[in-house]
Design an enzyme around this catalytic site. Structure first.
Site, PDB file in Angstrom:
ATOM      1  CE  LYS A  35      -4.788   8.558  -8.479  1.00  0.00           C
ATOM      2  NZ  LYS A  35      -5.929   7.669  -8.386  1.00  0.00           N
ATOM      3  CE  LYS A  52       8.738   7.051   9.101  1.00  0.00           C
ATOM      4  NZ  LYS A  52       7.733   6.212   8.432  1.00  0.00           N
ATOM      5  N   GLY A 181      -6.048   0.797  15.456  1.00  0.00           N
ATOM      6  CA  GLY A 181      -5.057   0.010  14.721  1.00  0.00           C
ATOM      7  C   GLY A 181      -3.661   0.230  15.278  1.00  0.00           C
ATOM      8  CB  ILE A 185      -0.093   4.207   9.949  1.00  0.00           C
ATOM      9  CG1 ILE A 185       0.562   4.018   8.574  1.00  0.00           C
ATOM     10  CG2 ILE A 185      -0.731   5.595  10.085  1.00  0.00           C
ATOM     11  CD1 ILE A 185      -0.374   4.144   7.397  1.00  0.00           C
ATOM     12  CG  MET A 319       1.275  -2.870   0.979  1.00  0.00           C
ATOM     13  SD  MET A 319      -0.320  -2.144   1.321  1.00  0.00           S
ATOM     14  CE  MET A 319      -1.342  -2.898   0.080  1.00  0.00           C
ATOM     15  CG  HIS A 445      34.567  -0.337  22.161  1.00  0.00           C
ATOM     16  ND1 HIS A 445      33.441  -0.871  22.761  1.00  0.00           N
ATOM     17  CD2 HIS A 445      35.207   0.390  23.117  1.00  0.00           C
ATOM     18  CE1 HIS A 445      33.419  -0.495  24.033  1.00  0.00           C
ATOM     19  NE2 HIS A 445      34.475   0.278  24.278  1.00  0.00           N
TER      20      HIS A 445
HETATM   21  P1  FAD Z   1       2.737   4.638  -4.286  1.00  0.00           P
HETATM   22  O1  FAD Z   1       3.838   5.259  -3.532  1.00  0.00           O
HETATM   23  O2  FAD Z   1       1.402   4.581  -3.658  1.00  0.00           O
HETATM   24  O3  FAD Z   1       2.669   5.408  -5.671  1.00  0.00           O
HETATM   25  C1  FAD Z   1       1.694   5.150  -6.613  1.00  0.00           C
HETATM   26  C2  FAD Z   1       1.421   6.414  -7.368  1.00  0.00           C
HETATM   27  O4  FAD Z   1       0.549   6.105  -8.464  1.00  0.00           O
HETATM   28  C3  FAD Z   1       0.689   7.483  -6.565  1.00  0.00           C
HETATM   29  O5  FAD Z   1       1.419   8.686  -6.605  1.00  0.00           O
HETATM   30  C4  FAD Z   1      -0.673   7.629  -7.233  1.00  0.00           C
HETATM   31  O6  FAD Z   1      -1.130   8.980  -7.250  1.00  0.00           O
HETATM   32  C5  FAD Z   1      -0.372   7.166  -8.649  1.00  0.00           C
HETATM   33  N1  FAD Z   1      -1.528   6.624  -9.350  1.00  0.00           N
HETATM   34  C6  FAD Z   1      -2.457   5.752  -8.899  1.00  0.00           C
HETATM   35  N2  FAD Z   1      -3.323   5.429  -9.874  1.00  0.00           N
HETATM   36  C7  FAD Z   1      -2.936   6.115 -10.977  1.00  0.00           C
HETATM   37  C8  FAD Z   1      -3.418   6.201 -12.301  1.00  0.00           C
HETATM   38  N3  FAD Z   1      -4.451   5.471 -12.714  1.00  0.00           N
HETATM   39  N4  FAD Z   1      -2.780   7.029 -13.171  1.00  0.00           N
HETATM   40  C9  FAD Z   1      -1.702   7.762 -12.769  1.00  0.00           C
HETATM   41  N5  FAD Z   1      -1.201   7.722 -11.533  1.00  0.00           N
HETATM   42  C10 FAD Z   1      -1.797   6.893 -10.644  1.00  0.00           C
HETATM   43  N6  FAD Z   1       7.193   2.465   3.566  1.00  0.00           N
HETATM   44  C11 FAD Z   1       8.488   2.346   3.933  1.00  0.00           C
HETATM   45  O7  FAD Z   1       9.214   1.530   3.344  1.00  0.00           O
HETATM   46  N7  FAD Z   1       9.025   3.106   4.938  1.00  0.00           N
HETATM   47  C12 FAD Z   1       8.280   4.009   5.618  1.00  0.00           C
HETATM   48  O8  FAD Z   1       8.792   4.671   6.511  1.00  0.00           O
HETATM   49  C13 FAD Z   1       6.909   4.159   5.262  1.00  0.00           C
HETATM   50  N8  FAD Z   1       6.133   5.043   5.913  1.00  0.00           N
HETATM   51  C14 FAD Z   1       4.832   5.216   5.517  1.00  0.00           C
HETATM   52  C15 FAD Z   1       4.052   6.133   6.214  1.00  0.00           C
HETATM   53  C16 FAD Z   1       2.724   6.339   5.853  1.00  0.00           C
HETATM   54  C17 FAD Z   1       1.893   7.349   6.601  1.00  0.00           C
HETATM   55  C18 FAD Z   1       2.179   5.604   4.747  1.00  0.00           C
HETATM   56  C19 FAD Z   1       0.765   5.839   4.316  1.00  0.00           C
HETATM   57  C20 FAD Z   1       2.944   4.674   4.061  1.00  0.00           C
HETATM   58  C21 FAD Z   1       4.282   4.462   4.443  1.00  0.00           C
HETATM   59  N9  FAD Z   1       5.093   3.523   3.810  1.00  0.00           N
HETATM   60  C22 FAD Z   1       6.398   3.359   4.198  1.00  0.00           C
HETATM   61  C23 FAD Z   1       4.590   2.689   2.705  1.00  0.00           C
HETATM   62  C24 FAD Z   1       5.069   3.259   1.355  1.00  0.00           C
HETATM   63  O9  FAD Z   1       4.620   4.591   1.245  1.00  0.00           O
HETATM   64  C25 FAD Z   1       4.536   2.421   0.205  1.00  0.00           C
HETATM   65  O10 FAD Z   1       4.847   1.059   0.402  1.00  0.00           O
HETATM   66  C26 FAD Z   1       5.158   2.873  -1.106  1.00  0.00           C
HETATM   67  O11 FAD Z   1       4.878   4.228  -1.344  1.00  0.00           O
HETATM   68  C27 FAD Z   1       4.622   2.035  -2.268  1.00  0.00           C
HETATM   69  O12 FAD Z   1       5.183   2.475  -3.462  1.00  0.00           O
HETATM   70  P2  FAD Z   1       4.409   2.298  -4.857  1.00  0.00           P
HETATM   71  O13 FAD Z   1       5.300   2.921  -5.872  1.00  0.00           O
HETATM   72  O14 FAD Z   1       3.998   0.902  -5.027  1.00  0.00           O
HETATM   73  O15 FAD Z   1       3.070   3.142  -4.705  1.00  0.00           O
HETATM   74  P1  NAD Z   2      -0.952  -2.223   9.381  1.00  0.00           P
HETATM   75  O1  NAD Z   2      -1.387  -3.412   8.626  1.00  0.00           O
HETATM   76  O2  NAD Z   2       0.482  -2.039   9.689  1.00  0.00           O
HETATM   77  O3  NAD Z   2      -1.717  -2.174  10.785  1.00  0.00           O
HETATM   78  C1  NAD Z   2      -3.104  -2.172  10.884  1.00  0.00           C
HETATM   79  C2  NAD Z   2      -3.495  -2.577  12.293  1.00  0.00           C
HETATM   80  O4  NAD Z   2      -4.877  -2.338  12.442  1.00  0.00           O
HETATM   81  C3  NAD Z   2      -3.255  -4.057  12.577  1.00  0.00           C
HETATM   82  O5  NAD Z   2      -2.629  -4.198  13.818  1.00  0.00           O
HETATM   83  C4  NAD Z   2      -4.665  -4.639  12.563  1.00  0.00           C
HETATM   84  O6  NAD Z   2      -4.811  -5.779  13.382  1.00  0.00           O
HETATM   85  C5  NAD Z   2      -5.469  -3.464  13.081  1.00  0.00           C
HETATM   86  N1  NAD Z   2      -6.884  -3.464  12.733  1.00  0.00           N
HETATM   87  C6  NAD Z   2      -7.463  -3.828  11.549  1.00  0.00           C
HETATM   88  N2  NAD Z   2      -8.797  -3.629  11.598  1.00  0.00           N
HETATM   89  C7  NAD Z   2      -9.073  -3.124  12.838  1.00  0.00           C
HETATM   90  C8  NAD Z   2     -10.263  -2.694  13.485  1.00  0.00           C
HETATM   91  N3  NAD Z   2     -11.433  -2.742  12.874  1.00  0.00           N
HETATM   92  N4  NAD Z   2     -10.161  -2.229  14.752  1.00  0.00           N
HETATM   93  C9  NAD Z   2      -8.970  -2.163  15.391  1.00  0.00           C
HETATM   94  N5  NAD Z   2      -7.809  -2.553  14.812  1.00  0.00           N
HETATM   95  C10 NAD Z   2      -7.856  -3.020  13.555  1.00  0.00           C
HETATM   96  O7  NAD Z   2      -1.553  -0.974   8.582  1.00  0.00           O
HETATM   97  P2  NAD Z   2      -1.245   0.589   8.675  1.00  0.00           P
HETATM   98  O8  NAD Z   2      -0.674   0.936   9.980  1.00  0.00           O
HETATM   99  O9  NAD Z   2      -2.496   1.253   8.207  1.00  0.00           O
HETATM  100  O10 NAD Z   2      -0.146   0.779   7.557  1.00  0.00           O
HETATM  101  C11 NAD Z   2      -0.377   0.356   6.216  1.00  0.00           C
HETATM  102  C12 NAD Z   2       0.880  -0.143   5.597  1.00  0.00           C
HETATM  103  O11 NAD Z   2       1.736   0.954   5.264  1.00  0.00           O
HETATM  104  C13 NAD Z   2       1.720  -1.009   6.530  1.00  0.00           C
HETATM  105  O12 NAD Z   2       1.299  -2.343   6.523  1.00  0.00           O
HETATM  106  C14 NAD Z   2       3.088  -0.857   5.953  1.00  0.00           C
HETATM  107  O13 NAD Z   2       3.242  -1.786   4.911  1.00  0.00           O
HETATM  108  C15 NAD Z   2       3.083   0.548   5.394  1.00  0.00           C
HETATM  109  N6  NAD Z   2       3.785   1.470   6.332  1.00  0.00           N
HETATM  110  C16 NAD Z   2       5.106   1.239   6.574  1.00  0.00           C
HETATM  111  C17 NAD Z   2       5.788   2.057   7.446  1.00  0.00           C
HETATM  112  C18 NAD Z   2       7.247   1.790   7.698  1.00  0.00           C
HETATM  113  O14 NAD Z   2       7.858   1.088   6.897  1.00  0.00           O
HETATM  114  N7  NAD Z   2       7.839   2.330   8.757  1.00  0.00           N
HETATM  115  C19 NAD Z   2       5.139   3.096   8.086  1.00  0.00           C
HETATM  116  C20 NAD Z   2       3.794   3.302   7.821  1.00  0.00           C
HETATM  117  C21 NAD Z   2       3.129   2.467   6.938  1.00  0.00           C
END
Ligand code: FAD
Ligand code: NAD
Length: 467
Positions: A35, A52, A181, A185, A319, A445
């Protein structure tokens, strides 16, 4: 006549696009519905990649401003061009998302822009600006990912109360950023803005930061971040946020009593939830957990509806993008009759703060809770020659092993380039290797990876060489 495919994938994120590519490589006709205007999902558009890119740029800025002098390099007048930094991030995102469109073309995956909805085990409806189309599918894969969780008392206005997507594109460095949090993130984006000059205050509801992390490692990270200037309030509940003029005031209660923070922006990063709205699950009779919204699947990622599969952030498990990708490969291979291999015990996780945090396997607390006996081997980077050369000697490597067999159960690293070092640990865990295996492999090393060998020696032989 409706278009017909062996596999229709709904969602073009790391799970969906990888499944589509692999299925097509294996000879299936595949369509991928997305979408958004670009493929790549949360990860490439508003997640892993842009965050990143900002972490790498802000790290360079921080190194240039604060760390070069110790190496004898003097730089006069370091200045920040935030617009240029953001433009580079956008270019990185654009090159990678358009790369997926190119991969689809090369691998003959049919891209379809629109919103997908499951009608039955063989029909998917796509809606877009041209109207509705019904696709016929032998198999359907749900890969719609996750979306940002909003707190009812901190609704996003995208200016003062912002989410992770907003915080990837600020046009000015906020003077004071409050992060709600202390998870992935909160700490990654909090680090970005702190390095670029913001005062950063982190408010966490739990008694510790990074709940999924090994507690010893999380405590070291906490100390390190505070040393870097982030102020972290644990056990603190946010009550309200009020905007007045150009500032937002956050009221919270912590162990010290009531707290008031006046900030330019409040970033709420309290987790993500599966994106199942409008997907037609209820109508099609597809089971999901009413509380977590996670779609229920079996060991082949099949839902209760035959020929309908689900992967990535909408099902159980961490996730993470690489987890979604591997599940996508597994489904594609299952569809052509190949055996499904997926080991959840060897999924690495990385938190890209500095120093980095990387781990594979259970935490020490999880092993304790499960009653499993374990041994601990540790090595500090302060004793690593390479870390000293880099002037990056903070952190430790921690190896957890089975005391009887010496098998490596987990590795937790807090240190420079932990994200690269974890790959060796993942290989050992995946192949059920022992600490002695790591100890006896020759590590070049001087490298940071010698620290993993030293921690393994500690676990297996009772002490590292450089003790
Ligand atoms: P998504 O990547 O969420 O993709 C799902 C797609 O489906 C989306 O593009 C959405 O638009 C589309 N979609 C939804 N509903 C519909 C529909 N009905 N019809 C058509 N399309 C639809 N993970 C890591 O491993 N390393 C990281 O460094 C990392 N950093 C992150 C940083 C941030 C700020 C965030 C928010 C997340 C990060 N994550 C990271 C988590 C990672 O982005 C997700 O775990 C990963 O993208 C999940 O992949 P997915 O394919 O399940 O879903
Ligand atoms: P998170 O689950 O990593 O952290 C959320 C934090 O918010 C927790 O420590 C939780 O205890 C706290 N929290 C929850 N409710 C609260 C409240 N009301 N007040 C204060 N603190 C509260 O979630 P996120 O940081 O939003 O990231 C979402 C997911 O995206 C992650 O769990 C991860 O799977 C994925 N992600 C991965 C990466 C990576 O792989 N480097 C980077 C970004 C995101």
């Amino acid at each position: 006549m409706s278009r017909s495919f062996d596999l229709v994938v709904i969602g073009g994120g790391p799970g969906g696009y990888v499944a589509a590519l692999r299925a097509s490589q294996l000879g299936l006709s595949v369509a991928c519905i997305e979408k958004r205007s670009t493929f790549g999902g949360t990860c490439l558009n508003v997640g892993c990649i842009p965050s990143k890119a900002l972490l790498d740029s802000s790290e360079l800025y921080h190194i240039t401003s604060h760390k070069l002098a110790k190496h004898g390099i003097s730089v006069s007048k370091v200045s920040l061009d935030l617009a240029a930094l953001m433009k580079r991030k956008e270019e990185v995102v654009k090159s990678l998302t358009s790369g997926i469109a190119g991969l689809f073309k090369k691998n003959k995956v049919t891209p379809i822009h629109g919103t997908g909805k499951v009608l039955s085990s063989s029909q998917v409806e796509v809606s877009n600006e041209n109207g509705k189309e019904i696709l016929t599918a032998k198999n359907i894969l749900l890969a719609t990912g996750s979306e940002i969780t909003e707190l009812p008392h901190l609704k996003f206005d995208h200016k003062f109360i912002v989410n992770s997507t907003d915080a990837l594109s600020f046009t000015e460095v906020p003077e004071h950023l409050v992060v709600v949090g202390a998870g992935y993130i909160g700490l990654e984006l909090g680090s970005v803005w702190s390095r670029l000059g913001s005062k950063v205050t982190v408010v966490e509801a739990l008694p510790r930061i990074l709940p999924p992390c090994d507690a010893e490692i999380a405590a070291l990270v906490h100390k390190s971040l505070e040393k870097q200037g982030l102020k972290i309030h644990l056990n603190t509940k946010v009550e309200s946020a009020t905007v007045s003029g150009k500032k937002v005031t956050l009221k919270a209660t912590g162990p010290e009593g009531p707290l008031n923070f006046t900030a330019d922006k409040v970033l709420v990063a309290v987790g993500r939830k599966p994106n199942i709205e409008g997907l037609g699950l209820k109508e099609a009779g597809i089971q999901y957990d009413e509380k977590t919204l996670k779609v229920t699947v079996d060991s082949h990622f099949q839902t209760n509806l035959p020929h309908v599969y689900a992967i990535g952030d909408i099902i159980a498990g961490p996730m993470l993008a690489h987890k979604a990708q591997e599940e996508g490969v597994a489904v594609a291979e299952h569809l052509v009759g190949k055996p499904v291999h997926f080991n959840y015990d060897s999924i690495p996780s990385v938190i890209y703060i500095w120093p980095e945090v990387a781990s594979v396997g259970p935490t020490e607390e999880q092993l304790k809770e499960s009653g499993r006996a374990y041994k601990v081997g540790k090595f500090p980077f302060i004793a690593s020659g390479r870390a000293k050369c880099m002037d990056e000697a903070e952190g430790i490597v921690k190896v957890l092993t089975d005391p009887k067999t010496d098998r490596v159960l987990a590795v937790h690293i807090f240190g420079p380039r932990a994200s690269d070092m974890i790959a060796e640990a993942v290989t050992i865990v995946e192949f059920k290797g022992s600490a002695e295996d790591i100890a006896r492999i020759t590590h070049a090393h001087p490298t940071l990876s010698e620290s993993l060998a030293e921690a393994a020696r500690h676990a297996s032989f009772g002490m590292p060489l450089h003790a």
